[in-house]
Design an enzyme around this catalytic site. Structure first.
Site, short mmCIF file in Angstrom:
data_model
loop_
_atom_site.label_atom_id
_atom_site.label_comp_id
_atom_site.label_asym_id
_atom_site.label_seq_id
_atom_site.Cartn_x
_atom_site.Cartn_y
_atom_site.Cartn_z
N LYS A 1 0.84 -1.20 0.00
CA LYS A 1 0.00 0.00 0.00
C LYS A 1 0.87 1.24 0.00
O LYS A 1 2.03 1.23 0.45
CB LYS A 1 -0.93 0.03 1.22
CG LYS A 1 -0.23 0.07 2.59
CD LYS A 1 0.10 1.43 3.14
CE LYS A 1 0.87 1.37 4.46
NZ LYS A 1 1.45 2.59 4.92
N ASP B 1 -2.68 -2.11 9.33
CA ASP B 1 -2.76 -2.08 7.86
C ASP B 1 -3.26 -3.39 7.25
O ASP B 1 -3.46 -3.47 6.04
CB ASP B 1 -1.36 -1.80 7.27
CG ASP B 1 -0.91 -0.37 7.51
OD1 ASP B 1 -1.77 0.50 7.72
OD2 ASP B 1 0.32 -0.15 7.50
O1 C5P Z 1 -0.97 -1.61 14.21
P1 C5P Z 1 0.49 -1.86 14.09
O2 C5P Z 1 0.93 -3.08 14.83
O3 C5P Z 1 0.96 -1.86 12.69
O4 C5P Z 1 1.18 -0.62 14.79
C1 C5P Z 1 2.54 -0.62 15.16
C2 C5P Z 1 2.79 0.55 16.08
O5 C5P Z 1 2.67 1.78 15.36
C3 C5P Z 1 1.82 0.69 17.24
O6 C5P Z 1 2.23 -0.06 18.34
C4 C5P Z 1 1.88 2.18 17.53
O7 C5P Z 1 3.04 2.50 18.27
C5 C5P Z 1 2.07 2.78 16.16
N1 C5P Z 1 0.77 3.20 15.54
C6 C5P Z 1 0.15 4.33 16.02
N2 C5P Z 1 -1.03 4.73 15.47
C7 C5P Z 1 -1.59 4.04 14.46
C8 C5P Z 1 -0.97 2.88 13.96
C9 C5P Z 1 0.24 2.49 14.53
O8 C5P Z 1 0.65 4.99 16.95
N3 C5P Z 1 -2.73 4.46 13.92
#
Ligand code: C5P
Length: 307
Positions: A12, A153
């Site tokens: 993406k 994602d």
């Molecule tokens: O959701 P994912 O595991 O990909 O997110 C990894 C990290 O990125 C989260 O632990 C957070 O620290 C940060 N994040 C965030 N806000 C989002 C998505 C991710 O702060 N909307």
């Protein structure tokens, strides 16, 4: 004969990535415009010998070897977590599996490479468990719900196309495809950026903007117009962690990109071009300078089984 399932899922790019203030759940609310690219992770799942557990093999020759080597092959790999979670949701034991991941998406690059692996694994597991254990196949919406537990994602990588992402990015509202083809050049860095670090730097810089209405984006009629709408609230944070990125953005625009921008949390830079020929021409220049530059088209299908 042993069961073999093949599946793939797209990378993406966030055409628009608006980020709000850190919430109590540790995530930032976002208003994101996702576009899937025809750069796909390919996953092959083979039934393992009883008692062998999960083995993961990672390979790929279009991205630097350091990227391939950076992917863990143990229980911390998102594909491993996906297998365990999916079996648990069905009330089954985790099956013995050999999983081969053909990586094409830069690792820790802001292009959802790990999430694409999880998205491909979800459709592969859905099929594997149905064939091997007679379980009922889950719908795409049910797969996306499980995907949201694995990463923000993952749901988008399941749906593909173009979509809005709200909440922490996991609430997907599909949009009409653009009326024209978009041509991209993706410039990967040798080193990745950690998503939490980029978000934390964003907090320090306090660089968020107000959320805007993005629903009308499907109506834009040219790459030029689309380029003028592109924006990423995480870009300044990525620049401050990796200052060379801002020079690379400037270089891409000098070389003829309509717009070049950090993708998501970076450090991959996504550059939009008027034509595929122009994107290829610029890729040759950059490759001759030692840059990892990949051409790609926008608007790809979400995760799917591949014959
Ligand atoms: O959701 P994912 O595991 O990909 O997110 C990894 C990290 O990125 C989260 O632990 C957070 O620290 C940060 N994040 C965030 N806000 C989002 C998505 C991710 O702060 N909307």
């Amino acid at each position: 004969m042993s069961t073999i399932i093949r599946a793939s899922a797209p990378a993406k790019v966030n055409l628009v990535f608006e980020v709000g203030q850190l919430a109590a759940n540790g995530y930032h609310p976002v208003n994101s415009l996702f576009l899937a690219l025809d750069l796909r992770e390919e996953l092959t799942l083979v039934k393992g010998e009883p008692g062998t557990g999960i083995s993961i093999y990672v390979h790929g020759d279009s991205i630097p070897e350091a990227h391939i080597n950076a992917v863990p092959t143990d229980h911390s790999n998102l594909v491993h977590k996906t297998a365990v979670l999916f079996a648990k949701k069905l009330g089954k034991a985790t099956p013995d599996l050999q999983i081969d991941i053909h990586k094409r998406i830069p690792v820790a690059g802001g292009m959802a490479g790990g999430s694409a692996d999880a998205a491909a694994m979800l459709v592969a597991m859905n099929e594997f468990m149905a064939q091997e254990h007679g379980t009922e196949r889950l719908s795409i919406n049910e797969l996306a719900q499980i995907g949201a537990e694995l990463g923000s994602d993952v749901p988008f990588c399941i749906y593909g196309g173009m979509a809005l992402g709200t909440g922490r990015g996991e609430i997907i509202t599909p949009l009409e495809d653009l009326s024209f083809q978009t041509n991209w050049l993706l410039c990967a860095s040798n080193k990745g950026l950690s998503t939490p670090t980029v978000f934390a730097t964003f907090d320090e810089l306090g660089s968020g903007t107000a959320f805007t209405d993005l629903k009308d984006i499907s109506a834009v009629s040219s790459a030029e117009e689309l380029g003028s709408r592109m924006a990423n609230d995480l870009e300044q944070a990525a620049f401050s962690l990796m200052p060379s990125l801002s020079e690379q953005v400037a270089q891409l625009e000098e070389l003829g990109a309509i717009r070049a921008m950090v993708s998501g949390s970076g450090p991959t830079i996504a550059a939009l071009f008027e034509s595929e020929a122009k994107a290829r021409e610029v890729s040759k220049v950059l490759i001759s300078q030692g840059v990892v530059a990949l051409t790609s088209k926008g608007g790809a299908q979400g995760s799917r089984l591949d014959g």
